[in-house]
Write a protein that holds these residues in place. Structure first.
Motif, mmCIF file in Angstrom:
data_model
loop_
_atom_site.group_PDB
_atom_site.id
_atom_site.type_symbol
_atom_site.label_atom_id
_atom_site.label_comp_id
_atom_site.label_asym_id
_atom_site.label_seq_id
_atom_site.Cartn_x
_atom_site.Cartn_y
_atom_site.Cartn_z
ATOM 1 N N GLU A 83 0.858 -1.150 0.022
ATOM 2 C CA GLU A 83 0.028 -0.284 -0.102
ATOM 3 C C GLU A 83 0.797 1.182 -0.120
ATOM 4 O O GLU A 83 0.652 1.957 -0.695
ATOM 5 C CB GLU A 83 -0.833 -0.130 1.438
ATOM 6 N N ILE A 84 2.078 1.090 0.843
ATOM 7 C CA ILE A 84 3.102 2.348 0.746
ATOM 8 C C ILE A 84 3.272 2.591 -0.547
ATOM 9 O O ILE A 84 3.733 3.739 -1.072
ATOM 10 C CB ILE A 84 3.859 2.188 1.778
ATOM 11 N N LEU A 85 3.974 1.485 -1.358
ATOM 12 C CA LEU A 85 4.470 1.571 -2.605
ATOM 13 C C LEU A 85 3.744 2.022 -3.565
ATOM 14 O O LEU A 85 3.869 2.818 -4.444
ATOM 15 C CB LEU A 85 5.231 -0.070 -2.810
ATOM 16 N N LYS A 86 2.302 1.764 -3.494
ATOM 17 C CA LYS A 86 1.398 2.452 -4.385
ATOM 18 C C LYS A 86 0.618 3.722 -4.432
ATOM 19 O O LYS A 86 0.301 4.484 -5.164
ATOM 20 C CB LYS A 86 0.218 1.389 -4.347
ATOM 21 N N GLU A 87 1.175 4.148 -3.065
ATOM 22 C CA GLU A 87 0.770 5.675 -2.597
ATOM 23 C C GLU A 87 1.572 6.442 -3.715
ATOM 24 O O GLU A 87 2.744 6.245 -4.108
ATOM 25 C CB GLU A 87 1.372 5.912 -1.267
ATOM 26 N N LYS A 88 0.714 7.618 -4.142
ATOM 27 C CA LYS A 88 1.312 8.451 -4.910
ATOM 28 C C LYS A 88 2.622 8.946 -4.498
ATOM 29 O O LYS A 88 2.709 9.595 -3.342
ATOM 30 C CB LYS A 88 0.465 9.795 -5.195
ATOM 31 N N SER A 89 3.703 9.103 -5.336
ATOM 32 C CA SER A 89 4.938 9.623 -4.859
ATOM 33 C C SER A 89 4.825 11.190 -4.764
ATOM 34 O O SER A 89 4.272 11.768 -5.599
ATOM 35 C CB SER A 89 6.068 9.277 -5.864
ATOM 36 N N ASP A 90 5.593 11.675 -3.723
ATOM 37 C CA ASP A 90 5.815 13.256 -3.824
ATOM 38 C C ASP A 90 6.678 13.482 -5.063
ATOM 39 O O ASP A 90 6.626 14.778 -5.354
ATOM 40 C CB ASP A 90 6.660 13.593 -2.560
ATOM 41 N N VAL A 94 7.744 15.101 -10.933
ATOM 42 C CA VAL A 94 9.299 15.213 -11.621
ATOM 43 C C VAL A 94 9.952 13.940 -12.187
ATOM 44 O O VAL A 94 10.409 14.160 -13.229
ATOM 45 C CB VAL A 94 10.275 15.460 -10.108
ATOM 46 N N GLN A 95 9.405 12.990 -11.632
ATOM 47 C CA GLN A 95 9.729 11.826 -12.487
ATOM 48 C C GLN A 95 8.754 11.573 -13.823
ATOM 49 O O GLN A 95 9.509 11.216 -14.779
ATOM 50 C CB GLN A 95 9.127 10.474 -11.520
ATOM 51 N N ALA A 96 7.617 11.942 -13.926
ATOM 52 C CA ALA A 96 7.114 12.055 -15.118
ATOM 53 C C ALA A 96 7.929 12.817 -16.145
ATOM 54 O O ALA A 96 7.743 12.638 -17.390
ATOM 55 C CB ALA A 96 5.524 12.571 -14.699
ATOM 56 N N ARG A 97 8.128 14.168 -15.755
ATOM 57 C CA ARG A 97 8.796 15.001 -16.678
ATOM 58 C C ARG A 97 10.201 14.614 -17.024
ATOM 59 O O ARG A 97 10.590 14.723 -18.215
ATOM 60 C CB ARG A 97 9.195 16.447 -15.748
ATOM 61 N N ARG A 98 10.888 13.964 -16.109
ATOM 62 C CA ARG A 98 12.200 13.394 -16.495
ATOM 63 C C ARG A 98 11.812 12.070 -17.753
ATOM 64 O O ARG A 98 12.760 12.117 -18.604
ATOM 65 C CB ARG A 98 12.883 12.705 -15.345
ATOM 66 N N ASP A 99 10.923 11.287 -17.470
ATOM 67 C CA ASP A 99 10.307 10.302 -18.266
ATOM 68 C C ASP A 99 10.119 11.004 -19.759
ATOM 69 O O ASP A 99 10.529 10.603 -20.611
ATOM 70 C CB ASP A 99 9.185 9.442 -17.969
#
Length: 189
Positions: A83-90, A94-99
């Motif tokens: 559940e913690i891993l599925k939680e939206k990352s802070d 930034v990761q989406a922009r880098r991708d």
């Protein structure tokens, strides 16, 4: 549990003394001196660890007669790691922009005037290139092999390799009726 809360909690759990305090509080609520005696630690050391655990939300305190009692917040430990891993990352944005920047860099490196200069040797780069080519195919339409070859040939002469790789990457699918573009998961069928 947010990403920041999870990090704070994991830091607390990485200390053996704090873990022993939590194990003791899982059995029953206790006060500082009792925990110190039970764990063979000094009262100031236990107080220090309890403060860290309270800051992480793992324990709460309450007054009982002359003592400040500490209690385990069991609901904090009912959250699974998944559940913690599925939680939206802070850092999701930034990761989406880098991708997106990486994707555009690959497209710029391998395409010139809409033509594929060369088929990338690296799998992840080839996947991006194949996704660009797949956009030339409409969803919900069956294509003949000849039509597929003509569309791919607009991008690169080696349409056989690209067609095979698009099927291998599940961007295209085929059967006796022909070829079709596979809808990505999450799109309505």
């Amino acid at each position: 549990m947010t990403e920041t809360e999870a990090i704070r909690m994991f830091k607390c759990l990485s200390d053996k003394s704090r873990l022993q305090i939590l194990k003791s509080l899982a059995i029953e609520d206790m006060y500082v001196e009792r925990l110190a005696e039970r764990l063979g630690l000094t009262a100031p050391t236990v107080s220090f660890h309890l403060k860290k655990l309270a800051d992480a939300g793992a324990v709460v305190s309450y007054k009982s007669q002359y003592y400040m009692m500490y209690s385990l917040r069991k609901e904090m430990f009912e959250t699974s790691i998944l559940e913690i891993l599925k939680e939206k990352s802070d850092e999701a944005e930034v990761q989406a922009r880098r991708d997106a920047e990486y994707r555009q860099k690959v497209i710029d490196a391998f395409f010139e005037y809409g033509k594929l200069k060369t088929i990338p040797a690296q799998k992840k780069k080839e996947r991006i290139v194949l996704e660009v080519i797949a956009q030339a195919f409409a969803f919900d339409r069956i294509y003949s092999e000849r039509e597929v070859n003509i569309i791919i040939a607009d991008f690169h002469d080696d349409f056989c390799t690209i067609r095979r790789d698009m099927i291998g990457e599940q961007l295209l699918n085929r059967d006796a009726a022909g070829y079709w573009r596979v809808k990505p998961k999450g799109l309505p069928h």
